[in-house]
Enzyme design. Structure first.
Site, mmCIF file in Angstrom:
data_model
loop_
_atom_site.group_PDB
_atom_site.id
_atom_site.type_symbol
_atom_site.label_atom_id
_atom_site.label_comp_id
_atom_site.label_asym_id
_atom_site.label_seq_id
_atom_site.Cartn_x
_atom_site.Cartn_y
_atom_site.Cartn_z
ATOM 1 N N LYS A 50 3.579 -15.392 3.343
ATOM 2 C CA LYS A 50 3.582 -16.193 2.122
ATOM 3 C C LYS A 50 5.039 -16.521 1.796
ATOM 4 O O LYS A 50 5.575 -16.225 0.721
ATOM 5 C CB LYS A 50 2.912 -15.415 0.983
ATOM 6 C CG LYS A 50 2.633 -16.267 -0.260
ATOM 7 C CD LYS A 50 1.643 -17.392 -0.001
ATOM 8 C CE LYS A 50 1.309 -18.128 -1.307
ATOM 9 N NZ LYS A 50 0.505 -19.347 -1.070
ATOM 10 N N TYR A 88 0.814 -1.209 0.000
ATOM 11 C CA TYR A 88 0.000 0.000 0.000
ATOM 12 C C TYR A 88 0.853 1.266 0.000
ATOM 13 O O TYR A 88 0.404 2.332 -0.436
ATOM 14 C CB TYR A 88 -0.939 0.023 1.199
ATOM 15 C CG TYR A 88 -2.062 -0.995 1.145
ATOM 16 C CD1 TYR A 88 -2.295 -1.756 0.016
ATOM 17 C CD2 TYR A 88 -2.891 -1.194 2.239
ATOM 18 C CE1 TYR A 88 -3.319 -2.685 -0.021
ATOM 19 C CE2 TYR A 88 -3.925 -2.120 2.213
ATOM 20 C CZ TYR A 88 -4.129 -2.868 1.072
ATOM 21 O OH TYR A 88 -5.140 -3.795 1.032
ATOM 22 N N ASP A 90 -2.834 -18.337 2.717
ATOM 23 C CA ASP A 90 -3.974 -19.051 2.157
ATOM 24 C C ASP A 90 -4.528 -20.056 3.158
ATOM 25 O O ASP A 90 -5.754 -20.228 3.282
ATOM 26 C CB ASP A 90 -3.621 -19.726 0.831
ATOM 27 C CG ASP A 90 -2.215 -20.294 0.795
ATOM 28 O OD1 ASP A 90 -1.501 -20.227 1.809
ATOM 29 O OD2 ASP A 90 -1.819 -20.818 -0.266
ATOM 30 N N ASP A 115 -11.076 -8.542 7.485
ATOM 31 C CA ASP A 115 -12.456 -8.451 7.005
ATOM 32 C C ASP A 115 -13.121 -9.823 7.034
ATOM 33 O O ASP A 115 -14.311 -9.949 7.392
ATOM 34 C CB ASP A 115 -12.495 -7.880 5.587
ATOM 35 C CG ASP A 115 -12.334 -6.366 5.556
ATOM 36 O OD1 ASP A 115 -12.232 -5.761 6.642
ATOM 37 O OD2 ASP A 115 -12.300 -5.784 4.461
ATOM 38 N N ASP A 130 -5.345 -6.651 5.866
ATOM 39 C CA ASP A 130 -6.553 -5.991 5.373
ATOM 40 C C ASP A 130 -7.599 -7.028 4.987
ATOM 41 O O ASP A 130 -8.781 -6.934 5.353
ATOM 42 C CB ASP A 130 -6.173 -5.120 4.184
ATOM 43 C CG ASP A 130 -7.300 -4.205 3.734
ATOM 44 O OD1 ASP A 130 -8.349 -4.180 4.387
ATOM 45 O OD2 ASP A 130 -7.125 -3.516 2.717
#
Length: 360
Positions: A191, A142, A223, A251, A247
Protein backbone atom coordinates in the site's frame (compact mmCIF):
# COMPACT_ATOMS: atom_id res chain seq x y z
CA UNK A 1 14.32 -42.78 7.17
CA UNK A 2 13.33 -41.94 10.74
CA UNK A 3 11.78 -38.54 11.46
CA UNK A 4 10.38 -36.98 14.61
CA UNK A 5 7.14 -35.04 14.14
CA UNK A 6 5.53 -32.86 16.78
CA UNK A 7 1.74 -33.12 16.62
CA UNK A 8 -0.50 -30.28 17.82
CA UNK A 9 -4.14 -31.33 17.62
CA UNK A 10 -5.38 -28.08 19.12
CA UNK A 11 -8.98 -27.03 19.47
CA UNK A 12 -12.36 -27.48 17.77
CA UNK A 13 -12.05 -29.76 14.76
CA UNK A 14 -8.28 -29.91 15.23
CA UNK A 15 -8.15 -33.42 16.75
CA UNK A 16 -10.34 -34.85 13.97
CA UNK A 17 -8.44 -33.42 11.02
CA UNK A 18 -5.01 -34.13 12.50
CA UNK A 19 -6.01 -37.75 13.10
CA UNK A 20 -6.73 -38.17 9.39
CA UNK A 21 -3.48 -36.45 8.38
CA UNK A 22 -1.53 -38.81 10.64
CA UNK A 23 -3.43 -41.70 9.04
CA UNK A 24 -2.13 -40.52 5.65
CA UNK A 25 1.41 -40.26 7.03
CA UNK A 26 1.09 -43.79 8.41
CA UNK A 27 0.17 -44.98 4.92
CA UNK A 28 3.23 -43.20 3.52
CA UNK A 29 5.36 -44.77 6.24
CA UNK A 30 4.23 -48.28 5.29
CA UNK A 31 4.49 -47.75 1.54
CA UNK A 32 7.92 -46.14 1.49
CA UNK A 33 9.50 -47.89 4.48
CA UNK A 34 10.01 -44.83 6.67
CA UNK A 35 9.61 -44.48 10.43
CA UNK A 36 7.73 -41.46 11.77
CA UNK A 37 7.77 -40.90 15.52
CA UNK A 38 5.03 -38.62 16.84
CA UNK A 39 4.96 -36.55 20.02
CA UNK A 40 1.80 -34.70 21.06
CA UNK A 41 2.27 -31.07 22.06
CA UNK A 42 -0.12 -28.67 23.83
CA UNK A 43 -1.02 -25.34 22.21
CA UNK A 44 -3.95 -22.93 22.20
CA UNK A 45 -7.15 -23.38 24.18
CA UNK A 46 -6.25 -26.96 24.99
CA UNK A 47 -3.06 -25.71 26.64
CA UNK A 48 -4.90 -22.91 28.47
CA UNK A 49 -7.35 -25.41 29.96
CA UNK A 50 -4.61 -27.89 30.87
CA UNK A 51 -1.73 -25.75 32.15
CA UNK A 52 -3.08 -22.16 32.13
CA UNK A 53 -1.07 -20.68 29.23
CA UNK A 54 -1.56 -20.92 25.43
CA UNK A 55 2.07 -21.93 24.74
CA UNK A 56 3.84 -23.84 27.51
CA UNK A 57 7.64 -23.58 27.42
CA UNK A 58 7.86 -27.35 27.09
CA UNK A 59 5.74 -27.21 23.93
CA UNK A 60 8.07 -24.68 22.31
CA UNK A 61 11.09 -26.82 23.24
CA UNK A 62 9.46 -29.92 21.75
CA UNK A 63 8.63 -28.13 18.50
CA UNK A 64 12.14 -26.76 18.15
CA UNK A 65 13.59 -30.22 18.72
CA UNK A 66 11.36 -31.97 16.17
CA UNK A 67 12.07 -32.41 12.46
CA UNK A 68 8.70 -30.79 11.69
CA UNK A 69 5.46 -29.73 13.37
CA UNK A 70 1.92 -30.59 12.20
CA UNK A 71 -0.91 -28.43 13.58
CA UNK A 72 -4.68 -28.68 13.40
CA UNK A 73 -6.30 -25.42 14.56
CA UNK A 74 -6.58 -23.28 17.68
CA UNK A 75 -9.22 -21.04 19.20
CA UNK A 76 -12.89 -21.04 20.07
CA UNK A 77 -15.61 -18.90 21.68
CA UNK A 78 -14.98 -20.24 25.19
CA UNK A 79 -11.62 -18.43 25.29
CA UNK A 80 -12.58 -15.14 23.61
CA UNK A 81 -13.03 -13.21 26.87
CA UNK A 82 -9.67 -14.16 28.35
CA UNK A 83 -6.93 -11.53 28.69
CA UNK A 84 -5.03 -11.10 25.39
CA UNK A 85 -1.96 -12.97 26.65
CA UNK A 86 -4.08 -16.02 27.53
CA UNK A 87 -6.00 -16.35 24.25
CA UNK A 88 -5.24 -19.39 22.08
CA UNK A 89 -4.17 -17.30 19.08
CA UNK A 90 -1.48 -15.65 21.21
CA UNK A 91 0.07 -19.08 21.63
CA UNK A 92 0.19 -19.61 17.87
CA UNK A 93 1.83 -16.22 17.28
CA UNK A 94 4.36 -16.97 20.01
CA UNK A 95 5.10 -20.37 18.49
CA UNK A 96 5.78 -18.83 15.08
CA UNK A 97 8.04 -16.23 16.64
CA UNK A 98 9.77 -18.73 18.94
CA UNK A 99 10.55 -21.03 16.02
CA UNK A 100 11.67 -18.15 13.79
CA UNK A 101 9.06 -18.94 11.14
CA UNK A 102 9.12 -15.83 8.98
CA UNK A 103 7.81 -17.24 5.69
CA UNK A 104 4.30 -18.58 5.18
CA UNK A 105 3.58 -20.40 1.92
CA UNK A 106 -0.07 -20.82 0.93
CA UNK A 107 -0.80 -22.40 -2.44
CA UNK A 108 -4.04 -21.47 -4.19
CA UNK A 109 -4.71 -24.03 -6.89
CA UNK A 110 -8.08 -25.04 -8.29
CA UNK A 111 -8.13 -28.82 -8.50
CA UNK A 112 -9.82 -30.07 -11.69
CA UNK A 113 -12.30 -32.17 -9.72
CA UNK A 114 -13.43 -29.09 -7.79
CA UNK A 115 -13.80 -26.69 -10.70
CA UNK A 116 -17.57 -26.50 -10.11
CA UNK A 117 -16.99 -25.50 -6.47
CA UNK A 118 -15.29 -22.23 -7.34
CA UNK A 119 -17.58 -19.22 -6.85
CA UNK A 120 -16.01 -17.55 -9.88
CA UNK A 121 -17.58 -17.63 -13.35
CA UNK A 122 -16.62 -20.77 -15.24
CA UNK A 123 -14.62 -18.87 -17.86
CA UNK A 124 -12.49 -17.25 -15.13
CA UNK A 125 -12.03 -20.44 -13.12
CA UNK A 126 -11.22 -22.52 -16.18
CA UNK A 127 -8.56 -20.05 -17.31
CA UNK A 128 -6.38 -21.56 -14.60
CA UNK A 129 -5.91 -20.78 -10.90
CA UNK A 130 -2.53 -21.86 -9.62
CA UNK A 131 -0.54 -19.36 -7.60
CA UNK A 132 1.46 -19.26 -4.39
CA UNK A 133 0.95 -16.68 -1.67
CA UNK A 134 4.17 -15.91 0.22
CA UNK A 135 3.34 -14.03 3.43
CA UNK A 136 5.77 -12.50 5.90
CA UNK A 137 4.78 -14.08 9.18
CA UNK A 138 6.50 -12.63 12.24
CA UNK A 139 6.61 -8.89 11.55
CA UNK A 140 4.21 -6.05 10.86
CA UNK A 141 1.19 -5.00 12.86
CA UNK A 142 0.57 -8.41 14.44
CA UNK A 143 3.90 -8.19 16.24
CA UNK A 144 4.02 -4.44 16.85
CA UNK A 145 3.12 -2.65 20.06
CA UNK A 146 -0.61 -2.65 20.91
CA UNK A 147 -2.00 -0.06 23.32
CA UNK A 148 -5.43 1.08 24.47
CA UNK A 149 -5.63 4.10 26.75
CA UNK A 150 -7.82 7.04 27.61
CA UNK A 151 -6.66 10.32 26.11
CA UNK A 152 -8.48 13.63 26.52
CA UNK A 153 -11.65 11.93 27.68
CA UNK A 154 -11.82 9.28 24.98
CA UNK A 155 -10.41 5.78 24.55
CA UNK A 156 -7.73 5.51 21.86
CA UNK A 157 -6.27 2.26 20.53
CA UNK A 158 -3.02 1.97 18.59
CA UNK A 159 -1.42 -0.93 16.73
CA UNK A 160 2.08 -0.35 15.37
CA UNK A 161 3.12 -1.74 11.99
CA UNK A 162 6.90 -1.85 11.61
CA UNK A 163 9.30 -3.57 9.20
CA UNK A 164 13.06 -3.49 8.86
CA UNK A 165 14.61 -3.78 5.42
CA UNK A 166 16.28 -7.06 6.42
CA UNK A 167 12.89 -8.60 7.25
CA UNK A 168 11.51 -7.46 3.90
CA UNK A 169 14.50 -8.70 1.93
CA UNK A 170 14.46 -12.22 3.36
CA UNK A 171 10.79 -12.82 2.56
CA UNK A 172 11.25 -11.43 -0.94
CA UNK A 173 14.11 -13.85 -1.53
CA UNK A 174 11.82 -16.72 -0.53
CA UNK A 175 9.30 -15.53 -3.12
CA UNK A 176 11.84 -15.20 -5.93
CA UNK A 177 13.35 -18.60 -5.15
CA UNK A 178 9.88 -20.15 -5.27
CA UNK A 179 9.10 -18.42 -8.57
CA UNK A 180 12.20 -19.96 -10.13
CA UNK A 181 10.65 -23.40 -9.52
CA UNK A 182 7.31 -22.31 -11.01
CA UNK A 183 6.45 -19.92 -13.86
CA UNK A 184 9.02 -17.25 -12.94
CA UNK A 185 6.82 -14.31 -12.04
CA UNK A 186 6.59 -12.40 -8.73
CA UNK A 187 3.93 -9.85 -7.80
CA UNK A 188 4.75 -7.81 -4.69
CA UNK A 189 1.67 -6.45 -2.92
CA UNK A 190 1.79 -3.29 -0.79
CA UNK A 191 0.00 0.00 0.00
CA UNK A 192 2.83 2.28 -1.08
CA UNK A 193 0.49 5.18 -1.88
CA UNK A 194 -0.29 5.51 1.86
CA UNK A 195 2.09 3.61 4.17
CA UNK A 196 5.75 4.28 4.91
CA UNK A 197 6.26 0.56 5.57
CA UNK A 198 4.98 -0.16 2.07
CA UNK A 199 7.22 2.46 0.50
CA UNK A 200 10.21 0.81 2.15
CA UNK A 201 8.86 -2.57 1.06
CA UNK A 202 8.63 -1.40 -2.55
CA UNK A 203 12.17 0.03 -2.50
CA UNK A 204 13.63 -3.21 -1.14
CA UNK A 205 11.57 -5.23 -3.62
CA UNK A 206 13.05 -3.30 -6.54
CA UNK A 207 16.56 -3.93 -5.24
CA UNK A 208 15.97 -7.66 -4.77
CA UNK A 209 14.17 -8.05 -8.12
CA UNK A 210 17.24 -6.68 -9.91
CA UNK A 211 19.17 -9.68 -8.63
CA UNK A 212 16.72 -12.11 -10.28
CA UNK A 213 16.70 -10.99 -13.94
CA UNK A 214 15.18 -14.32 -15.03
CA UNK A 215 12.02 -13.66 -12.97
CA UNK A 216 9.36 -11.21 -14.16
CA UNK A 217 8.38 -8.74 -11.46
CA UNK A 218 5.65 -6.19 -10.77
CA UNK A 219 4.16 -4.24 -7.87
CA UNK A 220 0.45 -4.10 -7.05
CA UNK A 221 -1.52 -2.15 -4.47
CA UNK A 222 -3.35 -4.38 -2.03
CA UNK A 223 -6.85 -3.15 -2.90
CA UNK A 224 -6.21 -3.84 -6.59
CA UNK A 225 -4.75 -7.24 -5.71
CA UNK A 226 -7.96 -8.14 -3.86
CA UNK A 227 -9.95 -7.28 -6.99
CA UNK A 228 -7.60 -9.06 -9.38
CA UNK A 229 -7.77 -12.32 -7.42
CA UNK A 230 -11.47 -12.59 -8.31
CA UNK A 231 -11.25 -10.91 -11.71
CA UNK A 232 -8.21 -12.61 -13.25
CA UNK A 233 -6.43 -15.01 -10.85
CA UNK A 234 -4.68 -16.74 -13.76
CA UNK A 235 -2.31 -13.77 -14.05
CA UNK A 236 -0.58 -14.64 -10.76
CA UNK A 237 2.29 -17.04 -10.14
CA UNK A 238 3.86 -15.97 -6.83
CA UNK A 239 2.40 -13.16 -4.72
CA UNK A 240 4.48 -11.82 -1.83
CA UNK A 241 3.30 -9.42 0.84
CA UNK A 242 3.47 -8.42 4.49
CA UNK A 243 1.71 -10.11 7.39
CA UNK A 244 -1.69 -8.38 7.57
CA UNK A 245 -2.26 -8.14 3.82
CA UNK A 246 -1.15 -11.75 3.39
CA UNK A 247 -3.55 -12.96 6.07
CA UNK A 248 -6.50 -11.37 4.29
CA UNK A 249 -5.55 -12.07 0.67
CA UNK A 250 -4.68 -15.71 1.27
CA UNK A 251 -8.12 -16.36 2.74
CA UNK A 252 -9.70 -14.70 -0.29
CA UNK A 253 -7.49 -16.79 -2.58
CA UNK A 254 -8.57 -19.97 -0.81
CA UNK A 255 -12.21 -19.33 -1.58
CA UNK A 256 -11.70 -18.90 -5.32
CA UNK A 257 -10.37 -22.47 -5.31
CA UNK A 258 -13.63 -23.80 -3.90
CA UNK A 259 -13.22 -24.05 -0.13
CA UNK A 260 -10.96 -22.84 2.64
CA UNK A 261 -11.09 -26.43 3.90
CA UNK A 262 -8.73 -27.77 1.23
CA UNK A 263 -5.87 -25.25 1.44
CA UNK A 264 -2.64 -26.22 3.24
CA UNK A 265 0.18 -24.00 4.41
CA UNK A 266 3.84 -24.17 5.36
CA UNK A 267 5.54 -21.80 7.78
CA UNK A 268 9.31 -21.88 7.34
CA UNK A 269 12.34 -20.28 8.93
CA UNK A 270 16.07 -20.68 8.48
CA UNK A 271 17.37 -23.49 6.28
CA UNK A 272 17.42 -26.76 8.18
CA UNK A 273 15.14 -25.55 10.98
CA UNK A 274 11.83 -27.35 11.57
CA UNK A 275 8.78 -25.93 9.82
CA UNK A 276 5.17 -25.67 10.97
CA UNK A 277 2.46 -27.07 8.72
CA UNK A 278 -1.25 -26.39 9.12
CA UNK A 279 -4.48 -25.87 7.16
CA UNK A 280 -5.43 -22.22 6.81
CA UNK A 281 -8.98 -22.59 8.17
CA UNK A 282 -9.97 -22.08 11.78
CA UNK A 283 -11.11 -24.44 14.51
CA UNK A 284 -14.79 -24.47 13.36
CA UNK A 285 -16.21 -25.11 16.84
CA UNK A 286 -19.77 -25.26 15.46
CA UNK A 287 -19.04 -28.62 13.78
CA UNK A 288 -16.41 -29.99 16.16
CA UNK A 289 -16.92 -33.63 17.10
CA UNK A 290 -19.60 -34.18 14.45
CA UNK A 291 -17.47 -35.87 11.76
CA UNK A 292 -18.31 -33.01 9.36
CA UNK A 293 -14.89 -31.39 9.00
CA UNK A 294 -12.88 -31.50 5.79
CA UNK A 295 -9.46 -33.06 6.52
CA UNK A 296 -8.00 -32.35 3.06
CA UNK A 297 -6.29 -29.08 4.04
CA UNK A 298 -4.51 -30.84 6.90
CA UNK A 299 -3.64 -33.89 4.78
CA UNK A 300 -2.15 -31.62 2.11
CA UNK A 301 -0.29 -29.75 4.86
CA UNK A 302 1.29 -33.08 5.75
CA UNK A 303 2.33 -33.39 2.11
CA UNK A 304 3.95 -29.93 2.28
CA UNK A 305 5.74 -31.08 5.44
CA UNK A 306 7.16 -34.08 3.61
CA UNK A 307 8.36 -31.88 0.76
CA UNK A 308 9.68 -28.81 2.58
CA UNK A 309 10.95 -30.08 5.96
CA UNK A 310 11.58 -33.79 5.56
CA UNK A 311 13.04 -33.83 2.04
CA UNK A 312 10.59 -36.46 0.75
CA UNK A 313 9.11 -35.09 -2.51
CA UNK A 314 7.97 -38.47 -3.89
CA UNK A 315 6.06 -39.15 -0.71
CA UNK A 316 4.46 -35.70 -0.91
CA UNK A 317 3.45 -36.43 -4.49
CA UNK A 318 1.83 -39.67 -3.32
CA UNK A 319 -0.42 -37.86 -0.84
CA UNK A 320 -1.40 -35.20 -3.37
CA UNK A 321 -2.17 -37.84 -6.00
CA UNK A 322 -4.31 -39.73 -3.49
CA UNK A 323 -6.33 -36.60 -2.66
CA UNK A 324 -6.94 -35.97 -6.36
CA UNK A 325 -7.95 -39.59 -6.92
CA UNK A 326 -10.50 -39.54 -4.10
CA UNK A 327 -12.01 -36.29 -5.39
CA UNK A 328 -12.17 -37.70 -8.91
CA UNK A 329 -14.22 -40.57 -7.49
CA UNK A 330 -16.80 -38.00 -6.43
CA UNK A 331 -16.36 -38.14 -2.65
CA UNK A 332 -17.06 -34.84 -0.94
CA UNK A 333 -17.28 -33.43 2.57
CA UNK A 334 -20.11 -31.00 3.23
CA UNK A 335 -18.14 -27.82 2.45
CA UNK A 336 -17.38 -28.95 -1.12
CA UNK A 337 -20.52 -30.99 -1.76
CA UNK A 338 -22.29 -30.59 -5.10
CA UNK A 339 -25.06 -32.33 -7.01
CA UNK A 340 -24.28 -35.86 -8.08
CA UNK A 341 -21.42 -36.37 -5.62
CA UNK A 342 -21.22 -38.61 -2.55
CA UNK A 343 -21.28 -36.94 0.85
CA UNK A 344 -18.80 -38.39 3.36
CA UNK A 345 -17.56 -37.38 6.77
CA UNK A 346 -14.10 -36.46 7.97
CA UNK A 347 -13.18 -40.02 9.00
CA UNK A 348 -14.34 -41.61 5.74
CA UNK A 349 -12.50 -39.03 3.65
CA UNK A 350 -9.30 -39.73 5.59
CA UNK A 351 -9.75 -43.48 5.17
CA UNK A 352 -10.23 -43.17 1.42
CA UNK A 353 -7.14 -40.98 1.00
CA UNK A 354 -5.00 -43.39 3.01
CA UNK A 355 -6.29 -46.35 1.00
CA UNK A 356 -5.35 -44.57 -2.23
CA UNK A 357 -1.82 -43.95 -0.95
CA UNK A 358 -1.45 -47.66 -0.21
CA UNK A 359 -2.79 -48.69 -3.64
CA UNK A 360 -0.63 -46.45 -5.84
Amino acid sequence: MRKNIAIIKGDGIGPEIVTEAVRALDAVERRFGHSFAYSEVLLGGDAVDTVGVPLPEESLKSCRAADAVLLGAVGGPQWENLPPEKRPEKGLLALREGMGLFANLRPAALLPALAAASPLRADIANAGIDFLMVRELIGGVYFGAHTTAEENGRVVARDIMAYGEDEIERILRVAFAAARTRRKKVTSVDKANVLDTSRLWRAVAARVAAQYPDVAFDNMLVDNAAMQIVKNPAQFDVMVTENLFGDILSDEASMVTGSIGIIPSASLGAAGAPGLFEPIHGSAPDIAGQDKANPIGTVLSAAMMLRHSLGLPDEADAIEAAVNAVLEKGLRTADIMSAGKTLVGCHRMGEEISAEIAQQ
